[in-house]
Scaffold this motif. Sequence first.
Motif, short mmCIF file in Angstrom:
data_model
loop_
_atom_site.label_atom_id
_atom_site.label_comp_id
_atom_site.label_asym_id
_atom_site.label_seq_id
_atom_site.Cartn_x
_atom_site.Cartn_y
_atom_site.Cartn_z
N GLU A 155 -8.71 70.16 44.13
CA GLU A 155 -8.80 68.81 44.68
C GLU A 155 -10.08 68.62 45.49
OE1 GLU A 155 -6.26 70.74 44.87
OE2 GLU A 155 -4.67 69.75 43.67
N ARG A 215 -1.83 67.75 50.36
CA ARG A 215 -1.61 68.96 49.55
C ARG A 215 -0.43 69.77 50.08
NH1 ARG A 215 -7.23 69.37 49.74
NH2 ARG A 215 -7.12 71.07 51.25
N GLU A 269 -3.97 65.38 38.91
CA GLU A 269 -3.77 64.65 40.15
C GLU A 269 -3.81 63.15 39.91
OE1 GLU A 269 -3.13 66.05 42.89
OE2 GLU A 269 -3.11 64.32 44.18
N LYS A 301 -0.38 61.84 39.00
CA LYS A 301 0.75 62.29 39.82
C LYS A 301 1.63 61.14 40.26
CE LYS A 301 -0.75 66.69 41.69
NZ LYS A 301 -1.09 67.45 42.87
#
Length: 555
Positions: A106, A296, A448, A451
């Motif tokens: 990320e 996270r 991501e 998500k």
Amino acid sequence: MKVLSHNLCTVLNVPHDPVALEEHFRDDDEGPVSNQGYMPYLNKFILEKVQGNFDKVEFNRMCWTLCAKKNLSRSPLLISDEDAFKVWVIFNFLSEDKYPLIIVPEEIEYLLKKLTEAMGAGWQQEQFDHYKIALNTNREGLSAWELIDLIGSGQFSKGMDRQTVSMAINEVFNELILDVLKQGYMLKKGHKRKNWTERWFVLKPNIISYYVSEDLKDKKGDIILDGNCCVEALPDKDGKKCLFLIKCLDKSFEISASDKKKKQEWIQAIQTTVNLLRAGSPPPHKEARQKRKELRQKLLAEQEELERQMKELQTANENKQKELETVRKQLEAAAARAAEEEKKRLQTQVELQDRFSLELEREKMVRQKMEEQVAQKSSELEQYLQRVRELEEMYKQLQEALEDEKQARQDEETVRKLQARLLEEESAKRAELEKWHLQQQQTIQMTEAEKQELENQRMIKEQALQVAMQQLEQLELERKEALEQYEEVKKKLETAANNTKSWKDKVAHHEGLIRLIEPGSKNPHLITNWGPAAFTEAELEQRQKSWKGKKTTSE
């Protein structure tokens, strides 16, 4: 180690005495060359004395000098050593707070996006997604040297020259490490001579510094920012356009931007900085990094919780499967016992029918003999026939009881088939649950960017999973009801068996039948003109008394 200790004290602004340093290295108990090692000495005599007023860039440069030569890749890179140093410092800022230091995918995506934006190129999300999938397959993140190789290889900066990449790295370095929120050339009005001079302005979280040029060598002054400062636009005057004013407690500064867009950007940037100072918030990039880290951690906690729930669900499914297997074995055992009982019942029924047939044949023979031998005993014969009719009625009732028992067996078979169907439905539901489990595991591995959408799908699937669990519980209730029906059928079967036994007892204890089928008395029989009599003397006397009593009653 002496040179290292001296340089650390110099860079970190820690007061030190060269003579004392020499004595430390002669100390064999607590010195850096003692059995305790260098780290305790470093913590006690250097790091604990750091006040925080040191140049972090110079400190990073010294650390870079110590480790770069050993770890930096020898393959040719598209970036210079100075750019590699800046990437290394950025890595230390974005890496996770655990050893060994790594930068997670990320943060890699965040850094590459910043570099691409600084280069003026478009972000290739699909290319990074392929790289991220390959990275997640092998490890959790990249080390500092792997990150330098990634940026230096030009994989995400194709079509860009070395100078453009270097300028992008320098811009990101200034923002993330040097806390430069904005910089650029503008005109500043002097306080004494009131003339306008071009200066290079650098905005940081609590100060605006201005220099002669962008090389930052000749600093001309600072504008200290705090919560009491404000910035406002000014109308054009004295031939100057795009004016705005920065008000502080002691001074005010008139500044002219190159165009309206730059003016609005600087006003907005300065006002945002003042608002952050009033709220006591960190710079935007540090706050964004903290939010990404918290996100996270939250996602990791949710993933761990989801894995824990899936393990619990899997354990519950395994236990339920074991219970169903136990129930199946019990049903099979019950079916085997029922089959054995059915076999015994049929065998008993055949034996009983054979015995009844034999008894009926014997009864017929005895009746024929009595008709031939005792013609005058018609009244007793009528009584005997009455007893035979009663026996036949009992036989019919026994047949009905056997039919009831057969019907109970059929009901039991129906219940057994119902239970088999319920087991099949439970197996289908279990397969569907396992399919949803696999789908949820696949959604964890998605990118991501997807998500949020996958989170919504996961909520829908969890609701479907709850519905499936409710259906599974409904099936469990239906299975219990089937077991209760099985118990009722079993009770009916036992009732039918008891009825059969009761009719059997009635037949076995019937007074006339017992007298007909049991062997004759061992006492000597009477001898008549037609041969041996059918009664003994005692029985004959008893019957004579009975006839006399009936005759007296009739008279």
